[in-house]
Design a protein around this motif. Structure first.
Motif, PDB file in Angstrom:
ATOM      1  N   LYS A  17       0.841  -1.183   0.000  1.00 41.12           N
ATOM      2  CA  LYS A  17       0.000   0.000   0.000  1.00 41.12           C
ATOM      3  C   LYS A  17       0.888   1.250   0.000  1.00 41.12           C
ATOM      4  CE  LYS A  17      -3.628  -2.552   0.140  1.00 41.12           C
ATOM      5  NZ  LYS A  17      -4.711  -2.419   1.128  1.00 41.12           N
ATOM      6  N   ALA A  18       0.309   2.357  -0.428  1.00 45.95           N
ATOM      7  CA  ALA A  18       1.063   3.612  -0.518  1.00 45.95           C
ATOM      8  C   ALA A  18       1.029   4.357   0.811  1.00 45.95           C
ATOM      9  CB  ALA A  18       0.484   4.495  -1.621  1.00 45.95           C
ATOM     10  N   PHE A  19       2.163   4.960   1.149  1.00 46.49           N
ATOM     11  CA  PHE A  19       2.185   5.881   2.277  1.00 46.49           C
ATOM     12  C   PHE A  19       2.494   7.265   1.744  1.00 46.49           C
ATOM     13  CE2 PHE A  19       4.283   8.221   5.742  1.00 46.49           C
ATOM     14  CZ  PHE A  19       3.182   8.281   6.595  1.00 46.49           C
ATOM     15  N   VAL A  20       1.578   8.191   2.003  1.00 47.05           N
ATOM     16  CA  VAL A  20       1.693   9.573   1.544  1.00 47.05           C
ATOM     17  C   VAL A  20       1.870  10.454   2.774  1.00 47.05           C
ATOM     18  CG1 VAL A  20       0.586  11.420   0.217  1.00 47.05           C
ATOM     19  CG2 VAL A  20       0.134   9.017  -0.365  1.00 47.05           C
ATOM     20  N   SER A  21       2.872  11.314   2.747  1.00 38.98           N
ATOM     21  CA  SER A  21       3.089  12.218   3.877  1.00 38.98           C
ATOM     22  C   SER A  21       2.890  13.656   3.434  1.00 38.98           C
ATOM     23  CB  SER A  21       4.496  12.046   4.461  1.00 38.98           C
ATOM     24  OG  SER A  21       5.461  12.541   3.566  1.00 38.98           O
ATOM     25  N   GLY A 229      -3.905   2.978   0.209  1.00 39.21           N
ATOM     26  CA  GLY A 229      -2.868   3.624   0.987  1.00 39.21           C
ATOM     27  C   GLY A 229      -3.469   4.679   1.879  1.00 39.21           C
ATOM     28  N   CYS A 230      -2.619   5.406   2.586  1.00 38.52           N
ATOM     29  CA  CYS A 230      -3.112   6.430   3.503  1.00 38.52           C
ATOM     30  C   CYS A 230      -2.198   7.645   3.486  1.00 38.52           C
ATOM     31  CB  CYS A 230      -3.246   5.871   4.915  1.00 38.52           C
ATOM     32  SG  CYS A 230      -1.668   5.442   5.702  1.00 38.52           S
ATOM     33  N   VAL A 231      -2.756   8.741   3.983  1.00 36.62           N
ATOM     34  CA  VAL A 231      -2.050  10.020   4.088  1.00 36.62           C
ATOM     35  C   VAL A 231      -1.976  10.411   5.558  1.00 36.62           C
ATOM     36  CG1 VAL A 231      -1.991  12.448   3.394  1.00 36.62           C
ATOM     37  CG2 VAL A 231      -3.086  10.762   1.910  1.00 36.62           C
ATOM     38  N   VAL A 232      -0.812  10.868   5.993  1.00 32.24           N
ATOM     39  CA  VAL A 232      -0.687  11.458   7.330  1.00 32.24           C
ATOM     40  C   VAL A 232      -0.118  12.859   7.172  1.00 32.24           C
ATOM     41  CG1 VAL A 232       0.340  11.306   9.623  1.00 32.24           C
ATOM     42  CG2 VAL A 232      -0.363   9.214   8.441  1.00 32.24           C
ATOM     43  N   GLY A 233      -0.795  13.821   7.795  1.00 35.37           N
ATOM     44  CA  GLY A 233      -0.342  15.198   7.719  1.00 35.37           C
ATOM     45  C   GLY A 233      -0.187  15.850   9.071  1.00 35.37           C
ATOM     46  N   SER A 234      -1.307  16.047   9.772  1.00 34.93           N
ATOM     47  CA  SER A 234      -1.286  16.810  11.018  1.00 34.93           C
ATOM     48  C   SER A 234      -0.339  16.207  12.054  1.00 34.93           C
ATOM     49  CB  SER A 234      -2.704  16.901  11.600  1.00 34.93           C
ATOM     50  OG  SER A 234      -3.535  17.666  10.764  1.00 34.93           O
ATOM     51  N   ALA A 235      -0.276  14.879  12.138  1.00 42.97           N
ATOM     52  CA  ALA A 235       0.594  14.245  13.135  1.00 42.97           C
ATOM     53  C   ALA A 235       2.061  14.564  12.859  1.00 42.97           C
ATOM     54  CB  ALA A 235       0.372  12.734  13.149  1.00 42.97           C
ATOM     55  N   ILE A 236       2.449  14.583  11.577  1.00 37.96           N
ATOM     56  CA  ILE A 236       3.836  14.897  11.215  1.00 37.96           C
ATOM     57  C   ILE A 236       4.127  16.370  11.447  1.00 37.96           C
ATOM     58  CG2 ILE A 236       5.488  14.958   9.303  1.00 37.96           C
ATOM     59  CD1 ILE A 236       3.930  12.531   8.120  1.00 37.96           C
ATOM     60  N   VAL A 237       3.200  17.217  11.012  1.00 30.47           N
ATOM     61  CA  VAL A 237       3.370  18.658  11.214  1.00 30.47           C
ATOM     62  C   VAL A 237       3.442  18.974  12.707  1.00 30.47           C
ATOM     63  CG1 VAL A 237       2.258  20.906  10.884  1.00 30.47           C
ATOM     64  CG2 VAL A 237       2.300  19.249   9.014  1.00 30.47           C
ATOM     65  N   PRO A 245      14.141  17.591  16.319  1.00 30.89           N
ATOM     66  CA  PRO A 245      15.176  17.566  15.278  1.00 30.89           C
ATOM     67  C   PRO A 245      14.673  16.820  14.044  1.00 30.89           C
ATOM     68  CG  PRO A 245      16.071  16.906  17.412  1.00 30.89           C
ATOM     69  CD  PRO A 245      14.578  16.964  17.580  1.00 30.89           C
ATOM     70  N   VAL A 246      15.236  17.164  12.906  1.00 24.11           N
ATOM     71  CA  VAL A 246      14.808  16.539  11.648  1.00 24.11           C
ATOM     72  C   VAL A 246      14.890  15.018  11.733  1.00 24.11           C
ATOM     73  CG1 VAL A 246      15.402  16.262   9.206  1.00 24.11           C
ATOM     74  CG2 VAL A 246      15.360  18.546  10.229  1.00 24.11           C
ATOM     75  N   GLU A 247      15.953  14.505  12.340  1.00 24.43           N
ATOM     76  CA  GLU A 247      16.137  13.056  12.424  1.00 24.43           C
ATOM     77  C   GLU A 247      15.000  12.399  13.204  1.00 24.43           C
ATOM     78  OE1 GLU A 247      18.378  15.334  13.197  1.00 24.43           O
ATOM     79  OE2 GLU A 247      19.765  15.125  11.494  1.00 24.43           O
ATOM     80  N   GLU A 248      14.538  13.051  14.261  1.00 30.05           N
ATOM     81  CA  GLU A 248      13.442  12.495  15.054  1.00 30.05           C
ATOM     82  C   GLU A 248      12.121  12.551  14.294  1.00 30.05           C
ATOM     83  OE1 GLU A 248      13.103  14.036  19.002  1.00 30.05           O
ATOM     84  OE2 GLU A 248      15.213  13.657  19.497  1.00 30.05           O
ATOM     85  N   VAL A 249      11.914  13.625  13.559  1.00 26.96           N
ATOM     86  CA  VAL A 249      10.705  13.728  12.739  1.00 26.96           C
ATOM     87  C   VAL A 249      10.680  12.609  11.704  1.00 26.96           C
ATOM     88  CG1 VAL A 249       9.435  15.152  11.086  1.00 26.96           C
ATOM     89  CG2 VAL A 249      10.492  16.214  13.100  1.00 26.96           C
ATOM     90  N   LEU A 250      11.813  12.376  11.063  1.00 31.30           N
ATOM     91  CA  LEU A 250      11.884  11.334  10.037  1.00 31.30           C
ATOM     92  C   LEU A 250      11.725   9.937  10.651  1.00 31.30           C
ATOM     93  CD1 LEU A 250      14.727  12.801   7.795  1.00 31.30           C
ATOM     94  CD2 LEU A 250      12.270  12.755   7.314  1.00 31.30           C
ATOM     95  N   GLU A 251      12.204   9.761  11.869  1.00 32.05           N
ATOM     96  CA  GLU A 251      12.005   8.487  12.557  1.00 32.05           C
ATOM     97  C   GLU A 251      10.514   8.260  12.831  1.00 32.05           C
ATOM     98  OE1 GLU A 251      13.455   6.190  16.646  1.00 32.05           O
ATOM     99  OE2 GLU A 251      14.376   8.088  16.052  1.00 32.05           O
ATOM    100  N   PHE A 252       9.825   9.324  13.229  1.00 31.11           N
ATOM    101  CA  PHE A 252       8.380   9.259  13.433  1.00 31.11           C
ATOM    102  C   PHE A 252       7.668   8.893  12.127  1.00 31.11           C
ATOM    103  CE2 PHE A 252       4.237  11.506  13.495  1.00 31.11           C
ATOM    104  CZ  PHE A 252       3.649  10.890  14.583  1.00 31.11           C
ATOM    105  N   VAL A 253       8.072   9.538  11.032  1.00 30.46           N
ATOM    106  CA  VAL A 253       7.495   9.254   9.720  1.00 30.46           C
ATOM    107  C   VAL A 253       7.749   7.802   9.332  1.00 30.46           C
ATOM    108  CG1 VAL A 253       7.618   9.791   7.258  1.00 30.46           C
ATOM    109  CG2 VAL A 253       7.650  11.637   8.938  1.00 30.46           C
ATOM    110  N   SER A 254       8.949   7.314   9.606  1.00 32.58           N
ATOM    111  CA  SER A 254       9.295   5.940   9.270  1.00 32.58           C
ATOM    112  C   SER A 254       8.381   4.935   9.952  1.00 32.58           C
ATOM    113  CB  SER A 254      10.756   5.672   9.639  1.00 32.58           C
ATOM    114  OG  SER A 254      11.133   4.358   9.315  1.00 32.58           O
ATOM    115  N   GLY A 255       8.031   5.223  11.193  1.00 29.88           N
ATOM    116  CA  GLY A 255       7.100   4.352  11.908  1.00 29.88           C
ATOM    117  C   GLY A 255       5.735   4.311  11.253  1.00 29.88           C
ATOM    118  N   LEU A 256       5.253   5.480  10.851  1.00 28.18           N
ATOM    119  CA  LEU A 256       3.964   5.552  10.164  1.00 28.18           C
ATOM    120  C   LEU A 256       3.988   4.810   8.828  1.00 28.18           C
ATOM    121  CD1 LEU A 256       3.331   9.332  10.855  1.00 28.18           C
ATOM    122  CD2 LEU A 256       1.972   7.467  11.805  1.00 28.18           C
TER     123      LEU A 256
END
Length: 263
Positions: A17-21, A229-237, A245-256
């Motif tokens: 499935k697609a993951f859209v951020s 697939g799904c889209v996540v926006g507000s949680a990432i923002v 830090p950018v690295e932590e944000v990307l780690e969060f995105v990776s989990g999603l």
């Protein structure tokens, strides 16, 4: 075949499935925003939605509104958004980019000029939330003529009489808004989303991606299991708003992304 169609074709062969951020362009500043954007594909993002900040974002909840305000206060403009995309494309010519926003900045830029600039920068699709199908001549049809996908939103209130009108000039994918209201307002439920996705897919061959109300890897997996697939926006923002830090944000995105990809 454009980048969006190629992306979904690849995902089908991989049975994924697609993951859209979604991120807001220029939030919290242009440099950080570009760093996050460049890191999204490596974090598992298949398609990037890039928000174009606007002074009157009527469809956005508080999290996205505040992100837009931060971006605008930092000097973000449509031209700078195009510069961001061009900078991203220096290293990545594969990941689809969809710009999401409102018509006013595009109209002010000039529709033909914007479409030419967007195509040259490497933008693949548009989601313009305040242009209904009745206004397709304004931007939708010119965009399609330039090879830029025009992605429509369908909602729980899009009934069977309205749905064909929504789908008639849609391309790329259909964005199903899982809840009624503004972004970030409630949690999406697969038991409610599944039948609606099936109803839309009975009317179109386009992939159906579900957004709004997805905040955790488990929620991403649950919703992606009943859609393409799904889209996540507000949680990432929201993570960016906390000053992570950018690295932590990307780690969060990776989990999603991992949640969506295990669906």
């Amino acid at each position: 075949m454009g980048r969006i169609a190629e992306c979904f074709a690849r995902l089908r062969t991989e049975n994924r499935k697609a993951f859209v951020s979604y991120i807001m362009g220029g939030d919290p500043d242009v440099e950080t925003s570009l760093k996050v954007m460049r890191g999204l594909p490596g974090a598992g993002v298949d398609i990037i939605e890039l928000g174009l900040p606007f002074t009157d974002p009527m469809a956005d909840g508080e999290t996205i509104q505040l992100a837009g305000q931060r971006a605008l206060e930092g000097g973000m403009t449509l031209n700078r958004l195009l510069e961001m995309v061009r900078a991203f494309r220096q290293d990545d010519d594969t990941t689809p980019i969809v710009v999401m926003g409102y018509y006013n900045p595009i109209y002010s830029h000039g529709v033909e000029r914007f479409l030419d600039d967007a195509k040259a920068a490497g933008i693949d699709g548009l989601i313009v939330v305040d242009l209904p199908p009745e206004e397709d001549d304004e931007l939708c049809l010119p965009a399609l003529a330039k090879g830029i996908d025009f992605i429509r939103l369908a909602t729980p209130t899009t009934d069977d009489a309205r749905l064909p009108k929504v789908l008639q000039n849609t391309s790329g994918f259909v964005y199903y808004v899982s809840i009624t209201g503004i972004t970030g307002a409630a949690a999406a439920q697969s038991t409610e989303v599944g039948p609606e996705v099936a109803r839309i897919k009975a009317r179109t061959d386009l992939p159906v991606i579900v957004g709004f109300g997805i905040r955790t890897p488990d929620a991403a997996a649950e919703i992606a299991s009943v859609a393409d697939g799904c889209v996540v926006g507000s949680a990432i923002v929201g993570e960016l708003a906390k000053g992570r830090p950018v690295e932590e944000v990307l780690e969060f995105v990776s989990g999603l992304a991992g949640g969506a990809h295990r669906a």
